[in-house]
Scaffold this motif. Sequence first.
Motif, PDB file in Angstrom:
ATOM      1  N   LEU A  42       5.832  30.832  17.500  1.00 24.89           N
ATOM      2  CA  LEU A  42       7.030  30.399  16.790  1.00 24.89           C
ATOM      3  C   LEU A  42       8.098  31.485  16.820  1.00 24.89           C
ATOM      4  N   VAL A  43       8.662  31.652  18.014  1.00 18.20           N
ATOM      5  CA  VAL A  43       9.746  32.620  18.212  1.00 18.20           C
ATOM      6  C   VAL A  43      10.869  31.944  18.997  1.00 18.20           C
ATOM      7  N   GLY A  44      12.057  32.446  18.816  1.00 18.16           N
ATOM      8  CA  GLY A  44      13.194  31.886  19.534  1.00 18.16           C
ATOM      9  C   GLY A  44      13.287  32.360  20.961  1.00 18.16           C
ATOM     10  N   ARG A  45      12.659  33.515  21.245  1.00 12.22           N
ATOM     11  CA  ARG A  45      12.753  34.101  22.574  1.00 12.22           C
ATOM     12  C   ARG A  45      11.387  34.679  22.963  1.00 12.22           C
ATOM     13  N   LEU A  88      10.937  32.456  14.317  1.00 12.27           N
ATOM     14  CA  LEU A  88      11.566  31.296  13.706  1.00 12.27           C
ATOM     15  C   LEU A  88      11.306  31.307  12.199  1.00 12.27           C
ATOM     16  N   PRO A  89      12.148  30.627  11.418  1.00 12.33           N
ATOM     17  CA  PRO A  89      11.990  30.659   9.956  1.00 12.33           C
ATOM     18  C   PRO A  89      10.621  30.197   9.475  1.00 12.33           C
ATOM     19  N   GLU A  90       9.979  29.292  10.217  1.00 12.88           N
ATOM     20  CA  GLU A  90       8.691  28.759   9.761  1.00 12.88           C
ATOM     21  C   GLU A  90       7.507  29.669  10.113  1.00 12.88           C
ATOM     22  N   GLU A 149       2.753  29.048  12.053  1.00 13.80           N
ATOM     23  CA  GLU A 149       3.173  28.543  10.753  1.00 13.80           C
ATOM     24  C   GLU A 149       2.024  28.582   9.757  1.00 13.80           C
TER      25      GLU A 149
END
Length: 203
Positions: free
Chosen positions: A53-56, A105-107, A175
């Motif tokens: 769960l990462v953006g990059r 990511l926020p989660e 998460e």
Amino acid sequence: MPVTRGFFGKRRPERPDRLPPGQYDTGSSWPTLTAEATPQLDVETWTMTVDGLVGRPSSWSWREMHALPESTYFGDIHCVTTWSKFDMTFRGVSVDTLLEIAMPLPEARFVMAHSTTGYTTNLPLEDVTGGRAWVVWEVDGRPLPRGHGGPVRLLVPHLYFWKSAKWVTRLELMERDRPGFWEQNGYHDRGDPWLEQRYQGDP
């Protein structure tokens, strides 16, 4: 697999401020314990990955890791098998640096550390951020020995040392929590030495 209840040695009650309950000072020795065969890793092919769960999602070679800003930890480490070792110096890269690049990511709330051997251990994200965890390749001014996770291991010194996965190759952001190798075999989910969180059912 049976859970090892630990070693016993000379206890040092004269240093209660640094010795968690139930631990002894191992002095100059550094016991070598492992759950699997010690691998022979080639730094030319080794990579470190942060994904989940990462953006990059990001990976680094050995040379690329060494090009990142270095960070040093000086302090103590504590093993669930009851030994503690004082005044160690580890050098590597802060996990904060890797996460800044990978952009959680926020989660994302948990991390699963993966080793090249297949070993895993789970951690709350808050236990590897805020200057509390590193990916290290040097100890006390020398390359990290193979038996202690060399050429590179995770270092999370405020938790019992099984959380500092040897031969680490990947940090997977998640998460929901899920147990790693020792957590599936009876060890505590978090492993705070000062709370004696050794085994499932401990506070």
